[in-house]
Every structure is written in structure tokens, then in C-alpha cells.
Scaffold this motif. Structure first.
Motif, PDB file in Angstrom:
ATOM      1  N   ALA A 123       0.837  -1.194   0.000  1.00  0.00           N
ATOM      2  CA  ALA A 123       0.000   0.000   0.000  1.00  0.00           C
ATOM      3  C   ALA A 123       0.876   1.249   0.000  1.00  0.00           C
ATOM      4  CB  ALA A 123      -0.922   0.002   1.225  1.00  0.00           C
ATOM      5  N   PHE A 124       0.278   2.370  -0.447  1.00  0.00           N
ATOM      6  CA  PHE A 124       1.016   3.634  -0.526  1.00  0.00           C
ATOM      7  C   PHE A 124       0.135   4.766  -0.020  1.00  0.00           C
ATOM      8  CE2 PHE A 124       2.129   7.498  -3.037  1.00  0.00           C
ATOM      9  CZ  PHE A 124       3.420   7.688  -2.547  1.00  0.00           C
ATOM     10  N   ASN A 125       0.721   5.634   0.809  1.00  0.00           N
ATOM     11  CA  ASN A 125       0.021   6.803   1.328  1.00  0.00           C
ATOM     12  C   ASN A 125       0.548   8.048   0.620  1.00  0.00           C
ATOM     13  OD1 ASN A 125      -0.847   9.059   2.876  1.00  0.00           O
ATOM     14  ND2 ASN A 125      -1.104   7.747   4.671  1.00  0.00           N
ATOM     15  N   PRO A 126      -0.218   8.651  -0.281  1.00  0.00           N
ATOM     16  CA  PRO A 126       0.264   9.805  -1.036  1.00  0.00           C
ATOM     17  C   PRO A 126       0.544  11.032  -0.172  1.00  0.00           C
ATOM     18  CG  PRO A 126      -1.663   8.827  -2.078  1.00  0.00           C
ATOM     19  CD  PRO A 126      -1.551   8.226  -0.716  1.00  0.00           C
ATOM     20  N   GLN A 127      -0.086  11.104   1.003  1.00  0.00           N
ATOM     21  CA  GLN A 127       0.103  12.274   1.854  1.00  0.00           C
ATOM     22  C   GLN A 127       1.415  12.211   2.630  1.00  0.00           C
ATOM     23  OE1 GLN A 127      -3.601  13.597   3.930  1.00  0.00           O
ATOM     24  NE2 GLN A 127      -4.542  11.810   2.951  1.00  0.00           N
ATOM     25  N   THR A 128       1.825  11.004   3.015  1.00  0.00           N
ATOM     26  CA  THR A 128       3.081  10.844   3.757  1.00  0.00           C
ATOM     27  C   THR A 128       4.183  10.238   2.891  1.00  0.00           C
ATOM     28  OG1 THR A 128       2.461   8.630   4.537  1.00  0.00           O
ATOM     29  CG2 THR A 128       1.785  10.512   5.896  1.00  0.00           C
ATOM     30  N   GLN A 129       3.828   9.785   1.694  1.00  0.00           N
ATOM     31  CA  GLN A 129       4.751   9.133   0.764  1.00  0.00           C
ATOM     32  C   GLN A 129       5.389   7.886   1.395  1.00  0.00           C
ATOM     33  OE1 GLN A 129       7.414  11.793  -1.378  1.00  0.00           O
ATOM     34  NE2 GLN A 129       6.079  13.533  -0.983  1.00  0.00           N
ATOM     35  N   ALA A 130       4.579   7.162   2.159  1.00  0.00           N
ATOM     36  CA  ALA A 130       5.048   5.955   2.838  1.00  0.00           C
ATOM     37  C   ALA A 130       4.483   4.713   2.161  1.00  0.00           C
ATOM     38  CB  ALA A 130       4.631   5.981   4.303  1.00  0.00           C
ATOM     39  N   PHE A 131       5.298   3.656   2.123  1.00  0.00           N
ATOM     40  CA  PHE A 131       4.870   2.347   1.644  1.00  0.00           C
ATOM     41  C   PHE A 131       4.736   1.412   2.841  1.00  0.00           C
ATOM     42  CE2 PHE A 131       6.982   4.211  -2.004  1.00  0.00           C
ATOM     43  CZ  PHE A 131       6.193   3.820  -3.078  1.00  0.00           C
ATOM     44  N   PRO A 136      -5.471  -5.322   7.102  1.00  0.00           N
ATOM     45  CA  PRO A 136      -6.895  -4.964   7.159  1.00  0.00           C
ATOM     46  C   PRO A 136      -7.126  -3.522   7.631  1.00  0.00           C
ATOM     47  CG  PRO A 136      -6.576  -7.175   8.001  1.00  0.00           C
ATOM     48  CD  PRO A 136      -5.209  -6.602   7.790  1.00  0.00           C
ATOM     49  N   VAL A 137      -6.312  -3.073   8.572  1.00  0.00           N
ATOM     50  CA  VAL A 137      -6.462  -1.701   9.076  1.00  0.00           C
ATOM     51  C   VAL A 137      -6.154  -0.694   7.979  1.00  0.00           C
ATOM     52  CG1 VAL A 137      -5.563   0.005  10.697  1.00  0.00           C
ATOM     53  CG2 VAL A 137      -5.967  -2.341  11.459  1.00  0.00           C
ATOM     54  N   ILE A 138      -5.035  -0.882   7.271  1.00  0.00           N
ATOM     55  CA  ILE A 138      -4.668   0.028   6.178  1.00  0.00           C
ATOM     56  C   ILE A 138      -5.704  -0.031   5.061  1.00  0.00           C
ATOM     57  CG2 ILE A 138      -2.993   0.369   4.313  1.00  0.00           C
ATOM     58  CD1 ILE A 138      -0.778  -0.294   6.262  1.00  0.00           C
ATOM     59  N   ASN A 139      -6.233  -1.213   4.808  1.00  0.00           N
ATOM     60  CA  ASN A 139      -7.209  -1.381   3.730  1.00  0.00           C
ATOM     61  C   ASN A 139      -8.478  -0.576   3.987  1.00  0.00           C
ATOM     62  OD1 ASN A 139      -7.926  -2.571   1.221  1.00  0.00           O
ATOM     63  ND2 ASN A 139      -9.197  -4.080   2.277  1.00  0.00           N
ATOM     64  N   ARG A 140      -8.798  -0.342   5.264  1.00  0.00           N
ATOM     65  CA  ARG A 140      -9.999   0.419   5.610  1.00  0.00           C
ATOM     66  C   ARG A 140      -9.735   1.924   5.674  1.00  0.00           C
ATOM     67  NH1 ARG A 140     -10.595  -4.039   9.250  1.00  0.00           N
ATOM     68  NH2 ARG A 140      -9.648  -2.805  10.925  1.00  0.00           N
ATOM     69  N   ASP A 141      -8.468   2.312   5.601  1.00  0.00           N
ATOM     70  CA  ASP A 141      -8.087   3.720   5.726  1.00  0.00           C
ATOM     71  C   ASP A 141      -8.028   4.356   4.335  1.00  0.00           C
ATOM     72  OD1 ASP A 141      -6.961   6.194   6.235  1.00  0.00           O
ATOM     73  OD2 ASP A 141      -5.456   5.424   7.632  1.00  0.00           O
ATOM     74  N   LYS A 142      -8.908   5.319   4.065  1.00  0.00           N
ATOM     75  CA  LYS A 142      -8.990   5.943   2.743  1.00  0.00           C
ATOM     76  C   LYS A 142      -7.754   6.773   2.399  1.00  0.00           C
ATOM     77  CE  LYS A 142     -14.043   6.129   2.685  1.00  0.00           C
ATOM     78  NZ  LYS A 142     -14.141   5.014   1.715  1.00  0.00           N
ATOM     79  N   ALA A 143      -6.891   7.008   3.380  1.00  0.00           N
ATOM     80  CA  ALA A 143      -5.669   7.765   3.106  1.00  0.00           C
ATOM     81  C   ALA A 143      -4.650   6.931   2.328  1.00  0.00           C
ATOM     82  CB  ALA A 143      -5.050   8.261   4.417  1.00  0.00           C
TER      83      ALA A 143
END
Length: 276
Positions: A123-131, A136-143
């Protein structure tokens, strides 16, 4: 100067033995899909965990070097599909990185230590630029973009950006746009390739591999013996598996069920009955 360059210099700088160039990630992945670059049986199975796959993507995203791949052309080296290499470029070093790229960027399944196929989703977070490895927790997070492979294979980066901003109205638009454009550009990241001359013998290839890969676990004589066995078509591939599986089950008998469940082709060869 990198350790790889030092190792090549130690070979006497003889460019007739090798050439060095760079290729884009998307070119390498195309070669894998079309069979222009092949993985020989001398390579170890995929042993990286998802954390290493995540770190590889992070390095590509940030433009960090990810090491050299080593390829070699030889007509008598066995491949994973039981055929011989012909005029393909066979991968001598870099299987883990190539497999990680195809898993994370294309969505291909990998074979785990229990001989079962599974997906590794990053997964990738465009706001923090983290991989991060998808949970399951990340999958539910729209960020988070839950699966980089789905983003890469998507038809439109613009559409993905628009959809993400709709789901995350408080996000900094300029940061999101920049991050997702850079994520898409991973396919254009450069990877170094050392191509060994096609007239080199197996001993010279071994020497080059050991010198360049001295910090890793060097290939042993047994690895190359197994490679030579595998070069004899489908029968050789099954014979290699017979030896490999027998030795594995001698130490870990419980994997018998895993192999019979996940390798139907070997089961049909009749060799499994001999092991039983």
C-alpha cells in the motif's frame, strides 16, 4: 565507486566478458512477461518477506540504487518451465528483486516456502509518501492506496488522483498530485544490468557471480549441479525437484502435504510416489 564496479575491475576490466547498461523497470517487467529474460533453476525460491518488497518500492520511488542484475546467455541452462534458455537472457543474480517487482507492480503471485501461491500487496500513502504491507487496518483507511499494482495497471493517473482527493477532501492537493505522479513514474526508474558474454563457461560465470555478490550467500557447487540437471528438458526439471523435495522432506516431513497440494505437475510425474 560501488562494490560491483570494484568487483568487475578485479576481473581485469576485460569488457569482452561483460557489458554494463541501465534499463527501465517497465522494460524489465516486459522482458519477464514475454520470456526474454528467464529465471534458471540455479536460483533460490522467493524468500523475501513483504517488508523487503516494501523497501524495494521505496528505493525505486526515491531514486535510490537497488543493485545490479546479472544476466547471461547460455543454451544449456534449464529454466523454470522445464525448457532450456536458447537465446534468452537468463537471470544469474537478481531473482528476488525481479520477483518482488513483478509481485508489487504487476500483481503476480509468488510461491512461498510451503509451495503455495500468494499475492504480496504493498500500500502507498500519497500524503506521507510511505509504503507499507497491506493490512486490514490500512485497507480500511482511505488515506492509503491499498494496492500499488492496481494503481500502476490503472488506465488513468488523473482519474486515480481525482478519486483519491474526493475520498480525502482535507488532503493537500499539490502533495497528492506530486506523490501519485511519482508513484506512476516508478516504472521509469533505472536498474543497472551486467550482461555476461554468451561464450563464458560455467566456471567463469561462477567466479564473476561470487566476486560481485560476495556480501550475499554465494552459489555453491550444488546449486550449479542442480542447474545442469535441470537443463535436460522437462525430465531434468522433475529430477531436480525429486532431489530438492526429497532432501526437504527428509528434514521436514510435514511439507509432503504442501507439495502434493500445490505442485500438481510434479505429482503427475510419478516421482512423488517414489518419495512416498
Amino acid at each position: 565507486m560501488s562494490d560491483t564496479v570494484f568487483a568487475l575491475a578485479a576481473l581485469g576490466g576485460n569488457l569482452s566478458k561483460y557489458s554494463v547498461r541501465q534499463e527501465q523497470v517497465q522494460t524489465l517487467l516486459t522482458w519477464v512477461r514475454t520470456g526474454q529474460i528467464a529465471i534458471p533453476e540455479m536460483q533460490r525460491p522467493f524468500v523475501w518477506n513483504s517488508t523487503k518488497v516494501r523497501d524495494l518500492l521505496d528505493s525505486l520511488y526515491n531514486g535510490y540504487p537497488v543493485g545490479y542484475l546479472i544476466t547471461w546467455q547460455s543454451v544449456d541452462v534449464g529454466l523454470k518451465d522445464g525448457t532450456t534458455s536458447g537465446h534468452k537472457q537468463i537471470l544469474i543474480d537478481g531473482q528476488q528483486r525481479i520477483t518482488a517487482m513483478t509481485a508489487a507492480l504487476v500483481g503476480h503471485e509468488v510461491v512461498d516456502k510451503n509451495y503455495a501461491r500468494k499475492r504480496i500487496k504493498i500500500a502507498f500513502n500519497p500524503q506521507t509518501q510511505a509504503f507499507e504491507t497491506l493490512t486490514p487496518v490500512i485497507n480500511r483507511d482511505k488515506a492509503w492506496i491499498p494496492d500499488v499494482a492496481e494503481f500502476i495497471s490503472g488506465s488513468s493517473t488523473y482519474r486515480a488522483i481525482t478519486q483519491y482527493l474526493e475520498q480525502n477532501p482535507n488532503a493537500d492537493e499539490s502533495v497528492v498530485v506530486n506523490s501519485l505522479q511519482r508513484l506512476g513514474d516508478i516504472q521509469n526508474a533505472a536498474v543497472g544490468i551486467i550482461t555476461l558474454a554468451d561464450d563464458l563457461d560455467i566456471n567463469t560465470v561462477t567466479e564473476i557471480f561470487v566476486r560481485i555478490n560476495s556480501k550475499g550467500v554465494p552459489l555453491s557447487g550444488a546449486d550449479f549441479a542442480m542447474s545442469k540437471i535441470s537443463s535436460h528438458g522437462t525430465h531434468g526439471a522433475n529430477l531436480r525437484k525429486l532431489i530438492d523435495y526429497f532432501c526437504h522432506m527428509a528434514r521436514h516431513p510435514h511439507v509432503f502435504e504442501d507439495i502434493t497440494k500445490n505442485d500438481a505437475e510434479f505429482l503427475d510425474s510419478g516421482f512423488m510416489d517414489e518419495i512416498a
